[in-house]
Design a protein around this motif. Sequence first.
Motif, PDB file in Angstrom:
ATOM      1  N   UNK A  57       0.841  -1.171   0.000  1.00 24.38           N
ATOM      2  CA  UNK A  57       0.000   0.000   0.000  1.00 24.38           C
ATOM      3  C   UNK A  57       0.894   1.244   0.000  1.00 24.38           C
ATOM      4  N   UNK A  58       0.528   2.200  -0.811  1.00 27.35           N
ATOM      5  CA  UNK A  58       1.309   3.436  -0.917  1.00 27.35           C
ATOM      6  C   UNK A  58       1.154   4.289   0.342  1.00 27.35           C
ATOM      7  N   UNK A  59       2.140   5.159   0.579  1.00 24.30           N
ATOM      8  CA  UNK A  59       2.129   5.965   1.806  1.00 24.30           C
ATOM      9  C   UNK A  59       0.899   6.872   1.883  1.00 24.30           C
ATOM     10  N   UNK A  60       0.466   7.445   0.777  1.00 20.63           N
ATOM     11  CA  UNK A  60      -0.707   8.323   0.826  1.00 20.63           C
ATOM     12  C   UNK A  60      -1.967   7.530   1.149  1.00 20.63           C
ATOM     13  N   UNK A  61      -2.023   6.260   0.739  1.00 22.52           N
ATOM     14  CA  UNK A  61      -3.173   5.410   1.071  1.00 22.52           C
ATOM     15  C   UNK A  61      -3.178   5.078   2.570  1.00 22.52           C
ATOM     16  N   UNK A  62      -2.011   4.784   3.103  1.00 16.85           N
ATOM     17  CA  UNK A  62      -1.909   4.497   4.540  1.00 16.85           C
ATOM     18  C   UNK A  62      -2.295   5.720   5.357  1.00 16.85           C
ATOM     19  N   UNK A  63      -1.824   6.889   4.921  1.00 14.18           N
ATOM     20  CA  UNK A  63      -2.158   8.134   5.608  1.00 14.18           C
ATOM     21  C   UNK A  63      -3.664   8.383   5.539  1.00 14.18           C
ATOM     22  N   UNK A  64      -4.238   8.199   4.383  1.00 11.20           N
ATOM     23  CA  UNK A  64      -5.675   8.380   4.208  1.00 11.20           C
ATOM     24  C   UNK A  64      -6.472   7.452   5.125  1.00 11.20           C
ATOM     25  N   UNK A  65      -6.013   6.211   5.258  1.00 12.80           N
ATOM     26  CA  UNK A  65      -6.673   5.261   6.156  1.00 12.80           C
ATOM     27  C   UNK A  65      -6.591   5.727   7.612  1.00 12.80           C
ATOM     28  N   UNK A  66      -5.459   6.298   8.001  1.00  8.93           N
ATOM     29  CA  UNK A  66      -5.311   6.809   9.368  1.00  8.93           C
ATOM     30  C   UNK A  66      -6.266   7.976   9.611  1.00  8.93           C
ATOM     31  N   UNK A  67      -6.378   8.866   8.632  1.00  7.38           N
ATOM     32  CA  UNK A  67      -7.290  10.003   8.754  1.00  7.38           C
ATOM     33  C   UNK A  67      -8.730   9.502   8.868  1.00  7.38           C
ATOM     34  N   UNK A  68      -9.082   8.513   8.074  1.00  7.32           N
ATOM     35  CA  UNK A  68     -10.430   7.949   8.119  1.00  7.32           C
ATOM     36  C   UNK A  68     -10.715   7.314   9.481  1.00  7.32           C
ATOM     37  N   UNK A  69      -9.750   6.604  10.038  1.00  6.00           N
ATOM     38  CA  UNK A  69      -9.933   5.994  11.360  1.00  6.00           C
ATOM     39  C   UNK A  69     -10.167   7.066  12.422  1.00  6.00           C
ATOM     40  N   UNK A  70      -9.416   8.160  12.356  1.00  7.18           N
ATOM     41  CA  UNK A  70      -9.592   9.256  13.313  1.00  7.18           C
ATOM     42  C   UNK A  70     -10.948   9.932  13.113  1.00  7.18           C
ATOM     43  N   UNK A  71     -11.330  10.103  11.859  1.00  9.77           N
ATOM     44  CA  UNK A  71     -12.637  10.701  11.550  1.00  9.77           C
ATOM     45  C   UNK A  71     -13.763   9.856  12.155  1.00  9.77           C
ATOM     46  N   UNK A  72     -13.698   8.553  11.952  1.00  9.52           N
ATOM     47  CA  UNK A  72     -14.741   7.664  12.468  1.00  9.52           C
ATOM     48  C   UNK A  72     -14.775   7.671  13.989  1.00  9.52           C
ATOM     49  N   UNK A  73     -13.598   7.686  14.624  1.00 11.51           N
ATOM     50  CA  UNK A  73     -13.532   7.740  16.086  1.00 11.51           C
ATOM     51  C   UNK A  73     -14.118   9.061  16.595  1.00 11.51           C
ATOM     52  N   UNK A  74     -13.789  10.144  15.927  1.00 10.51           N
ATOM     53  CA  UNK A  74     -14.297  11.451  16.334  1.00 10.51           C
ATOM     54  C   UNK A  74     -15.801  11.563  16.179  1.00 10.51           C
ATOM     55  N   UNK A  75     -16.315  11.074  15.072  1.00  8.84           N
ATOM     56  CA  UNK A  75     -17.763  11.126  14.855  1.00  8.84           C
ATOM     57  C   UNK A  75     -18.502  10.279  15.886  1.00  8.84           C
ATOM     58  N   UNK A  76     -17.983   9.095  16.178  1.00  6.04           N
ATOM     59  CA  UNK A  76     -18.619   8.217  17.166  1.00  6.04           C
ATOM     60  C   UNK A  76     -18.628   8.878  18.542  1.00  6.04           C
ATOM     61  N   UNK A  77     -17.504   9.475  18.924  1.00  5.88           N
ATOM     62  CA  UNK A  77     -17.415  10.127  20.243  1.00  5.88           C
ATOM     63  C   UNK A  77     -18.333  11.345  20.293  1.00  5.88           C
ATOM     64  N   UNK A  78     -18.381  12.127  19.229  1.00  8.13           N
ATOM     65  CA  UNK A  78     -19.251  13.305  19.194  1.00  8.13           C
ATOM     66  C   UNK A  78     -20.715  12.895  19.313  1.00  8.13           C
ATOM     67  N   UNK A  79     -21.118  11.865  18.596  1.00  6.95           N
ATOM     68  CA  UNK A  79     -22.505  11.393  18.680  1.00  6.95           C
ATOM     69  C   UNK A  79     -22.849  10.949  20.104  1.00  6.95           C
ATOM     70  N   UNK A  80     -21.923  10.237  20.727  1.00  5.11           N
ATOM     71  CA  UNK A  80     -22.147   9.768  22.089  1.00  5.11           C
ATOM     72  C   UNK A  80     -22.340  10.950  23.037  1.00  5.11           C
TER      73      UNK A  80
END
Length: 96
Positions: A1-24
């Motif tokens: 996997x290319x570095x930009x894809x790995x970075x994008x996946x990390x951003x997505x994981x943080x986004x999902x964690x943030x949205x879940x916590x905000x909803x809670x």
Amino acid sequence: MKSWERFSDMVTAAEEAGQARARQLVREGRMPTLYLYYKATDGDGDGALTMFDDSDTIPEGWILATGEGLRCNLSYGQYWSWIRARALVLPVLGAN
């Protein structure tokens, strides 16, 4: 996997964690203020990104990326761009 894809996946994981916590927090009747945290790369493997509310106890090993909090003035759809813009300079990509 290319570095930009790995970075994008990390951003997505943080986004999902943030949205879940905000909803809670909103369900609990609280207005969230989320902060971006990261775990730095160990040189070989990638680090990680996530979001914590200012009321959370931060687990050991997580480093505050910026003192700028993400508040409810952004829609969930804007989280990804907000996180990405602040994470670009963080040492989270390993040599993989």
